[in-house]
Scaffold this active site. Structure first.
Site, PDB file in Angstrom:
ATOM      1  N   ARG A 139      52.232  51.459  35.273  1.00  0.00           N
ATOM      2  CA  ARG A 139      50.818  51.517  35.678  1.00  0.00           C
ATOM      3  C   ARG A 139      50.156  52.828  35.288  1.00  0.00           C
ATOM      4  O   ARG A 139      48.949  52.878  35.073  1.00  0.00           O
ATOM      5  CB  ARG A 139      50.674  51.272  37.174  1.00  0.00           C
ATOM      6  CG  ARG A 139      51.427  52.257  38.059  1.00  0.00           C
ATOM      7  CD  ARG A 139      51.513  51.745  39.481  1.00  0.00           C
ATOM      8  NE  ARG A 139      52.331  52.577  40.361  1.00  0.00           N
ATOM      9  CZ  ARG A 139      53.663  52.582  40.373  1.00  0.00           C
ATOM     10  NH1 ARG A 139      54.338  51.848  39.519  1.00  0.00           N
ATOM     11  NH2 ARG A 139      54.330  53.330  41.230  1.00  0.00           N
ATOM     12  N   GLU A 211      51.404  49.129  44.563  1.00  0.00           N
ATOM     13  CA  GLU A 211      52.529  49.911  44.050  1.00  0.00           C
ATOM     14  C   GLU A 211      52.505  51.361  44.507  1.00  0.00           C
ATOM     15  O   GLU A 211      53.528  51.899  44.914  1.00  0.00           O
ATOM     16  CB  GLU A 211      52.571  49.827  42.523  1.00  0.00           C
ATOM     17  CG  GLU A 211      52.907  48.424  42.029  1.00  0.00           C
ATOM     18  CD  GLU A 211      53.174  48.415  40.543  1.00  0.00           C
ATOM     19  OE1 GLU A 211      54.278  48.802  40.122  1.00  0.00           O
ATOM     20  OE2 GLU A 211      52.254  48.047  39.777  1.00  0.00           O
ATOM     21  N   HIS A 227      31.893  31.125  47.954  1.00  0.00           N
ATOM     22  CA  HIS A 227      32.111  29.766  48.454  1.00  0.00           C
ATOM     23  C   HIS A 227      33.288  29.679  49.415  1.00  0.00           C
ATOM     24  O   HIS A 227      33.625  28.590  49.859  1.00  0.00           O
ATOM     25  CB  HIS A 227      32.315  28.802  47.274  1.00  0.00           C
ATOM     26  CG  HIS A 227      31.121  28.722  46.375  1.00  0.00           C
ATOM     27  ND1 HIS A 227      30.187  27.715  46.457  1.00  0.00           N
ATOM     28  CD2 HIS A 227      30.677  29.548  45.401  1.00  0.00           C
ATOM     29  CE1 HIS A 227      29.233  27.910  45.561  1.00  0.00           C
ATOM     30  NE2 HIS A 227      29.514  29.018  44.894  1.00  0.00           N
ATOM     31  N   LYS A 316      63.810  42.786  39.736  1.00  0.00           N
ATOM     32  CA  LYS A 316      64.140  42.906  38.308  1.00  0.00           C
ATOM     33  C   LYS A 316      65.653  42.813  38.093  1.00  0.00           C
ATOM     34  O   LYS A 316      66.111  42.189  37.137  1.00  0.00           O
ATOM     35  CB  LYS A 316      63.595  44.220  37.737  1.00  0.00           C
ATOM     36  CG  LYS A 316      62.105  44.150  37.464  1.00  0.00           C
ATOM     37  CD  LYS A 316      61.612  45.372  36.689  1.00  0.00           C
ATOM     38  CE  LYS A 316      60.114  45.244  36.384  1.00  0.00           C
ATOM     39  NZ  LYS A 316      59.512  46.507  35.988  1.00  0.00           N
TER      40      LYS A 316
END
Lengths: 326, 326
Positions: A139, A211, A227, A316
């Site tokens: 990131r 994170e 909506h 992972k």
């Protein structure tokens, strides 16, 4: 400023150059020619790499950009498409499976990564790979991945002027908003409203909150949220409202003003973030950087390490040795 | 049982018949022939009507179903596509604008609605419209809209066997889960994990929580959520975790089991909802009905009227008289 944010302008320029500099149209994998005009661009990637697809889709208006966050490649994607496989580490199984499947199906694939198995497998087959510089974590490498993808796509489609989006990065670091917003959010679940044309900013903010600050967040995209999600303001909840506003088009800008008015009618726990910049790309880079800093400040307030993401590591580990599905 | 849930089987059958019964391939609007094999199906609609697109996309595996929740129609949608415009009231500006734009661009459009301006404008142009029965509100008319769309699409693509998905509806009403889950959620923000192949159930649940129980909710779709949302469990928040599990494929079923394990490692505030049924369609109908009942029970616990959605009315009033953009 920690976590490499001050390096974004340099990394953006360098990565853009890497993407532009690769003569991608000259590549050939078996009979797959890269010298063609794609009818759609599939950007596949997960998490901190996958968000690049969202930013590119919002930025390249009029181009059919399909953002794919899963294994494989949708069965109706044809050989007229270009697949860009983005994986910071190069070890993301979902993305590796998709890239290899695309090549098997005769669809041109370009890899964007720091290295790893994705780079290795694609290069072994003669496919183009842009290798970008590393950062602390995926990131934090957003500029590295994003500008490399924009650079490589500039060989195929018209990419918006990137200069403004790089220049604005210096401005963000001076803002006092991060500490203010972090205090506002602390102890609550942020509920983030954003217009559909700038939705990547909201998802990036959510991901950074997840994170860096270990905080869940609701993303409510307008007009769809008009909506359903908007009704939740009729009751008091442990949430804080953040409205991301920018410039998209008249009707969506009008709707965002109306959403702000409606939310303020029910609650005073509202903060508005105004994105700067004339293009969608600049607004999204500005917002991603600014709100990323909010998530880091929030981590500081919670006294937690922004870099550690233990549950992701567990997940992972569990899929590392699986075979690709299908 | 209030809110018409006991009528779902009858409404499903009736609406399916309406969709199948319309000889849609015989229609022509100017030079637009409806007798063709679409390369993609664009389903446009918002909120309680828009979710139909999500369910259909998940159910029709292998078909390129594009769910569009905005004004207009993406510029790259070609005349080889079929547009299905779904609006319960027929007054949704976003959907009306998209339907009319598609026809102007020479793309065949089918309307699915109880009437209103959408029916009027499409019929005036000679386009096919399936008029479905009414319910209390759009979200309570899910079977009416969903099965009408499946019926009309059966003229173009292979639609999964719908019988099981109708038979299961009777079973749902006997479940004790709704009261248990409603008590579990009360006072918290639900965070809903679901696999990508059954994502419509999670979004439908969120929408029902929003509208019926005036409650915000986080939707976390796996595998993407494995790369960000899952990290939020490292800290304690005012949230409750709901994991929706079903049968999709080996790797995603495995991932959902792993998500459950990881979440349980950090928190005891977890409930798992196991979807019943052999097809994705059945599982999604089962889950939508069951979790809809959860949202109604939650509204009861909060002492609020599930039918009132004042902020939506305000927003709709504000856009009613706008012109279509673009």
């Amino acid at each position: 400023m920690p976590y490499g944010y001050e390096d974004w302008p340099r990394l953006s320029l360098e990565s853009l150059r890497l993407g532009r500099g690769l003569n991608v149209r000259s590549f050939k994998v078996r009979s797959i020619s890269y010298d063609f005009n794609p009818t759609s661009i599939v950007i596949t990637g997960m998490g901190g790499s996958g968000i690049v697809g969202d930013v590119v889709r919002d930025s390249l208006q009029g181009v059919n950009v399909i953002v794919h966050k899963d294994f494989n490649i949708p069965p109706w994607v044809s050989r007229d498409s270009l697949v860009v496989a983005v994986s910071y580490s190069g070890e993301t199984l979902e993305t590796i499976c998709g890239a290899l499947e695309a090549l098997r199906r005769g669809i041109p694939v370009i890899g964007v990564t720091t290295g790893g198995r994705l780079a290795h497998e694609l290069e072994a087959k003669g496919a183009p790979v842009v290798k970008v510089p590393k950062s602390i974590a995926p990131r934090f490498g957003l500029p590295n991945l994003l500008y490399a993808v924009l650079g490589v796509l500039s060989h195929y489609v018209t990419v918006p002027d990137v200069n403004e989006s790089i220049e604005i990065q210096g401005e963000v670091l001076k803002s006092q908003l991060p500490i203010k917003l972090a205090n506002f959010i602390k102890g609550y679940v942020p509920m983030i409203f954003a217009p559909i044309g700038l939705q990547a900013v909201a998802y990036r903010f959510k991901n950074d909150l997840n994170e860096n600050a270990k905080t869940p967040a609701v993303v409510a995209i307008v007009p769809e949220a008009d909506h359903n999600d908007i009704v939740a303001i009729m009751l008091k909840h442990p949430v804080r409202y953040i409205i991301i506003k920018g410039r998209t088009d008249d009707i969506h800008d009008y709707l965002m003003n109306t959403v702000e008015e409606v939310v303020r009618n029910y609650s005073s726990d509202v903060e508005v973030v105004e994105l700067k910049g004339s293009s969608r790309l600049t607004q999204e880079v500005y917002g991603s950087m600014l709100l990323g800093l909010v998530s880091l400040k929030l981590a500081e307030l919670y006294g937690i390490d922004p870099v550690r993401t233990d549950p992701i590591n567990t997940l992972k580990d569990r899929i590392r040795n699986l075979s690709c599905p299908g």
